[in-house]
Design a protein around this motif. Structure first.
Motif, PDB file in Angstrom:
ATOM      1  N   ILE A   7       0.866  -1.175   0.000  1.00  0.00           N
ATOM      2  CA  ILE A   7       0.000   0.000   0.000  1.00  0.00           C
ATOM      3  C   ILE A   7       0.906   1.229   0.000  1.00  0.00           C
ATOM      4  CG2 ILE A   7      -1.840   1.251   1.184  1.00  0.00           C
ATOM      5  CD1 ILE A   7      -2.628  -1.369   2.532  1.00  0.00           C
ATOM      6  N   ASN A   8       0.756   2.031  -1.026  1.00  0.00           N
ATOM      7  CA  ASN A   8       1.636   3.182  -1.211  1.00  0.00           C
ATOM      8  C   ASN A   8       0.933   4.459  -0.735  1.00  0.00           C
ATOM      9  OD1 ASN A   8       3.392   5.163  -2.082  1.00  0.00           O
ATOM     10  ND2 ASN A   8       2.975   4.855  -4.259  1.00  0.00           N
ATOM     11  N   PHE A   9       1.329   4.934   0.459  1.00  0.00           N
ATOM     12  CA  PHE A   9       0.782   6.180   0.993  1.00  0.00           C
ATOM     13  C   PHE A   9       1.655   7.383   0.631  1.00  0.00           C
ATOM     14  CE2 PHE A   9      -1.189   3.053   3.887  1.00  0.00           C
ATOM     15  CZ  PHE A   9      -2.500   3.491   3.874  1.00  0.00           C
ATOM     16  N   GLY A  10       2.514   7.212  -0.363  1.00  0.00           N
ATOM     17  CA  GLY A  10       3.417   8.292  -0.750  1.00  0.00           C
ATOM     18  C   GLY A  10       2.688   9.503  -1.290  1.00  0.00           C
ATOM     19  N   ALA A  11       3.341  10.663  -1.140  1.00  0.00           N
ATOM     20  CA  ALA A  11       2.710  11.936  -1.494  1.00  0.00           C
ATOM     21  C   ALA A  11       2.809  12.279  -2.968  1.00  0.00           C
ATOM     22  CB  ALA A  11       3.324  13.063  -0.661  1.00  0.00           C
ATOM     23  N   ALA A 304     -15.499  12.120  -3.639  1.00  0.00           N
ATOM     24  CA  ALA A 304     -15.465  13.086  -2.536  1.00  0.00           C
ATOM     25  C   ALA A 304     -15.976  12.457  -1.247  1.00  0.00           C
ATOM     26  CB  ALA A 304     -16.296  14.316  -2.897  1.00  0.00           C
ATOM     27  N   GLN A 305     -17.059  11.713  -1.350  1.00  0.00           N
ATOM     28  CA  GLN A 305     -17.609  11.049  -0.165  1.00  0.00           C
ATOM     29  C   GLN A 305     -16.632  10.024   0.392  1.00  0.00           C
ATOM     30  OE1 GLN A 305     -21.339   9.048  -0.855  1.00  0.00           O
ATOM     31  NE2 GLN A 305     -21.607   8.471   1.281  1.00  0.00           N
ATOM     32  N   SER A 306     -16.020   9.248  -0.486  1.00  0.00           N
ATOM     33  CA  SER A 306     -15.044   8.262  -0.041  1.00  0.00           C
ATOM     34  C   SER A 306     -13.836   8.934   0.607  1.00  0.00           C
ATOM     35  CB  SER A 306     -14.593   7.407  -1.234  1.00  0.00           C
ATOM     36  OG  SER A 306     -13.586   6.493  -0.856  1.00  0.00           O
ATOM     37  N   VAL A 375       5.389  12.050  10.171  1.00  0.00           N
ATOM     38  CA  VAL A 375       4.620  11.116   9.343  1.00  0.00           C
ATOM     39  C   VAL A 375       3.714  11.915   8.419  1.00  0.00           C
ATOM     40  CG1 VAL A 375       2.875   9.273   9.370  1.00  0.00           C
ATOM     41  CG2 VAL A 375       4.660   9.342  11.140  1.00  0.00           C
ATOM     42  N   ARG A 376       3.545  11.433   7.204  1.00  0.00           N
ATOM     43  CA  ARG A 376       2.589  12.032   6.272  1.00  0.00           C
ATOM     44  C   ARG A 376       1.781  10.912   5.639  1.00  0.00           C
ATOM     45  NH1 ARG A 376       4.535  15.853   1.358  1.00  0.00           N
ATOM     46  NH2 ARG A 376       6.107  14.186   1.256  1.00  0.00           N
ATOM     47  N   VAL A 377       0.480  10.936   5.862  1.00  0.00           N
ATOM     48  CA  VAL A 377      -0.427   9.946   5.295  1.00  0.00           C
ATOM     49  C   VAL A 377      -1.139  10.587   4.106  1.00  0.00           C
ATOM     50  CG1 VAL A 377      -2.410   8.448   5.705  1.00  0.00           C
ATOM     51  CG2 VAL A 377      -0.780   8.905   7.567  1.00  0.00           C
ATOM     52  N   SER A 378      -0.838  10.138   2.909  1.00  0.00           N
ATOM     53  CA  SER A 378      -1.475  10.695   1.713  1.00  0.00           C
ATOM     54  C   SER A 378      -2.620   9.787   1.282  1.00  0.00           C
ATOM     55  CB  SER A 378      -0.453  10.859   0.586  1.00  0.00           C
ATOM     56  OG  SER A 378       0.534  11.806   0.965  1.00  0.00           O
ATOM     57  N   LEU A 379      -3.814  10.350   1.269  1.00  0.00           N
ATOM     58  CA  LEU A 379      -5.041   9.585   1.025  1.00  0.00           C
ATOM     59  C   LEU A 379      -5.645   9.930  -0.337  1.00  0.00           C
ATOM     60  CD1 LEU A 379      -6.653   9.961   4.586  1.00  0.00           C
ATOM     61  CD2 LEU A 379      -5.460   7.950   3.655  1.00  0.00           C
ATOM     62  N   GLN A 385     -10.864   2.237   0.826  1.00  0.00           N
ATOM     63  CA  GLN A 385     -11.289   2.123   2.221  1.00  0.00           C
ATOM     64  C   GLN A 385     -10.529   0.997   2.933  1.00  0.00           C
ATOM     65  OE1 GLN A 385     -13.266   4.278   3.703  1.00  0.00           O
ATOM     66  NE2 GLN A 385     -13.871   5.387   1.864  1.00  0.00           N
ATOM     67  N   GLN A 386     -10.284  -0.103   2.251  1.00  0.00           N
ATOM     68  CA  GLN A 386      -9.579  -1.232   2.864  1.00  0.00           C
ATOM     69  C   GLN A 386      -8.140  -0.855   3.202  1.00  0.00           C
ATOM     70  OE1 GLN A 386     -11.450  -1.511  -0.033  1.00  0.00           O
ATOM     71  NE2 GLN A 386     -13.216  -2.291   1.112  1.00  0.00           N
ATOM     72  N   ASP A 387      -7.489  -0.132   2.294  1.00  0.00           N
ATOM     73  CA  ASP A 387      -6.129   0.342   2.568  1.00  0.00           C
ATOM     74  C   ASP A 387      -6.116   1.244   3.802  1.00  0.00           C
ATOM     75  OD1 ASP A 387      -5.348  -0.930   0.216  1.00  0.00           O
ATOM     76  OD2 ASP A 387      -5.479   0.896  -0.983  1.00  0.00           O
ATOM     77  N   THR A 388      -7.097   2.129   3.855  1.00  0.00           N
ATOM     78  CA  THR A 388      -7.191   3.062   4.982  1.00  0.00           C
ATOM     79  C   THR A 388      -7.450   2.315   6.280  1.00  0.00           C
ATOM     80  OG1 THR A 388      -8.102   4.712   3.457  1.00  0.00           O
ATOM     81  CG2 THR A 388      -8.348   5.150   5.809  1.00  0.00           C
ATOM     82  N   ASP A 389      -8.315   1.328   6.228  1.00  0.00           N
ATOM     83  CA  ASP A 389      -8.626   0.543   7.425  1.00  0.00           C
ATOM     84  C   ASP A 389      -7.385  -0.168   7.958  1.00  0.00           C
ATOM     85  OD1 ASP A 389     -11.262   1.336   7.297  1.00  0.00           O
ATOM     86  OD2 ASP A 389     -11.965  -0.495   6.314  1.00  0.00           O
ATOM     87  N   ARG A 390      -6.530  -0.644   7.055  1.00  0.00           N
ATOM     88  CA  ARG A 390      -5.310  -1.312   7.497  1.00  0.00           C
ATOM     89  C   ARG A 390      -4.387  -0.344   8.222  1.00  0.00           C
ATOM     90  NH1 ARG A 390      -2.659  -5.024   2.908  1.00  0.00           N
ATOM     91  NH2 ARG A 390      -0.931  -4.883   4.419  1.00  0.00           N
ATOM     92  N   LEU A 391      -4.295   0.867   7.716  1.00  0.00           N
ATOM     93  CA  LEU A 391      -3.463   1.871   8.386  1.00  0.00           C
ATOM     94  C   LEU A 391      -4.052   2.242   9.742  1.00  0.00           C
ATOM     95  CD1 LEU A 391      -1.128   3.897   8.456  1.00  0.00           C
ATOM     96  CD2 LEU A 391      -2.655   5.542   7.328  1.00  0.00           C
TER      97      LEU A 391
END
Length: 403
Positions: A7-11, A304-306, A375-379, A385-391
């Motif tokens: 999962i790549n949270f890179g900016a 946008a909602q997601s 830390v920087r979390v880029s969403l 949603q699954q990637d976000t839930d893991r973080l």
């Protein structure tokens, strides 16, 4: 070597949808049945020009871009536009007000982070016109130095007739973003701008483009975005330019304006339908596939909602960690970016421990920008949603184990 993706949270360059990448690999070998790969095909072929027109149409529909504005594709990234917007809008101002001296031409800059600061410095470096800092967020920060807020509306001081008014909607490094709710005190203060007429309003949307609708898009003179966040790979820059800002820069130069390099001229791009020279063919292709996916998936409101949901999940985990003294947010409440959430992990060695633990769990790209650390979390859109839930699960686990 492992073929497993993380999962790549890179900016940025940042994550792209897996199904888009899989489709793009087909086009690398054979673009739309031509027998020629997309990286090899002529940019003037009927197949590619049709694809480019389709990508433009998707942007116009998804963002509800009015016919008063052109959509252009170019190169040079957001940093290239730091120069282009100055030169094109000073040329426009010269044509409107040929009698003014250079020092009488004012450019308003709202400085809320590292990128708007760089843009302002480039305007000063070019040296044709006076820079007015309409608002500087550092003045209202905790230490008077950090970019940790969007200034209150009363703190803005715009010029009467500026050549341009510049702001960066989302600051990728500092994690600060203007609200999309125009009733919010963290929204851009459109009501403080001169009413009536065509405003020379310029917005850098590089790191939030296509993540949610753009408030008062039609009131902007220029919106630009590097594609390597929500839309495609690095190498493509997208412009939305109001037609009165597509001016004859050579005519302006005869009146004393700075000559504009031909590839920085919006008129060059518009007259050639973004094909004056060879464009970024492969990045345009991948961005076009992303746009097709967005349109088929329900449009911008769905994304946008997601994105709001992802943001709220991470913020909830961050606040839990703050209550335990494990995490420390860097941005004042109300100004936190949806796209780039930044925070510290106080304590000797704890930041690296957090990053190492994330990497062990196949989550990478979480280190903050080298200039600010943490830390920087880029969403961005491709983070689901699954990637976000893991973080979030990891953040909560980490906060529970640190003593």
């Amino acid at each position: 070597m492992s073929n497993e993706r993380v999962i790549n949270f890179g900016a940025g360059p940042s994550a792209l949808p897996t199904d888009v990448l899989e489709e793009a690999t087909k086009g690398l070998l054979n673009f739309q049945g031509t027998g020629i790969g997309i990286a090899e095909i002529s940019h003037r072929s009927k197949e590619f020009t049709a694809f480019l027109n389709d990508a433009e149409s998707h942007i116009r529909t998804l963002l509800e871009v009015p016919p008063t504005h052109k959509i252009l594709f170019t190169q040079g990234g957001g940093s290239g536009q730091f120069s282009s917007v100055v030169l094109n809008l000073l040329a426009r101002h010269r044509l409107l007000h040929p009698e003014l001296k250079d020092e009488e031409r004012v450019m308003d800059y709202v400085v809320t982070g590292s990128w708007s600061k760089k843009a302002m410095e480039e305007a000063r470096r070019l040296g044709r016109g006076r820079v007015n800092i309409a608002a500087d967020a550092r003045k209202y920060s905790k230490d008077g130095k950090a970019f940790d807020n969007i200034p209150a509306h009363d703190e803005y001081a715009f010029s009467a007739d500026p050549a341009l008014i510049y702001y960066c909607e989302n600051e990728t490094v500092d994690g600060v973003q203007f609200s999309d709710d125009l009733g919010s005190p963290a929204a851009f203060p459109f009501h403080k701008l001169q009413q009536g007429g065509l405003l020379p309003l310029v917005a850098d949307y590089s790191s939030s483009f296509m993540s949610r609708p753009i408030p008062r898009l039609a009131d902007h003179a220029v919106i630009f975005a590097g594609a390597q966040k929500n839309l495609g790979p690095a190498g493509l820059t997208i412009l939305i330019v109001r037609q009165d800002c597509i001016v004859d820069v050579d005519a302006a130069a005869k009146l004393g304006a700075v000559p504009v390099p031909i590839m920085l001229s919006y008129k060059t791009l518009a007259d050639s339908k973004s094909l004056y020279n060879t464009p970024s063919v492969l990045p345009i292709y991948i961005a076009g596939l992303v746009l097709q996916k967005m349109s088929a998936g329900g449009g911008l409101q769905v994304y946008a909602q997601s994105n709001r949901q992802k943001f709220e999940k991470v913020i909830a985990a961050l606040k839990k960690g703050e209550e335990k003294g494990v995490f420390k947010g860097k941005v004042k409440e109300g100004s936190v970016s949806w796209m780039n959430i930044v925070f510290d992990v106080p304590g000797e060695g704890r930041l690296q421990g957090f990053l190492d633990g994330a990497a062990e769990r196949k989550m990478k790209g979480l280190a903050g920008h080298r200039s600010v650390g943490g830390v920087r979390v880029s969403l961005y859109n491709a983070i689901n949603q699954q990637d976000t839930d893991r973080l979030v699960e990891y953040m909560n686990e980490y906060a529970a184990t640190v003593v």
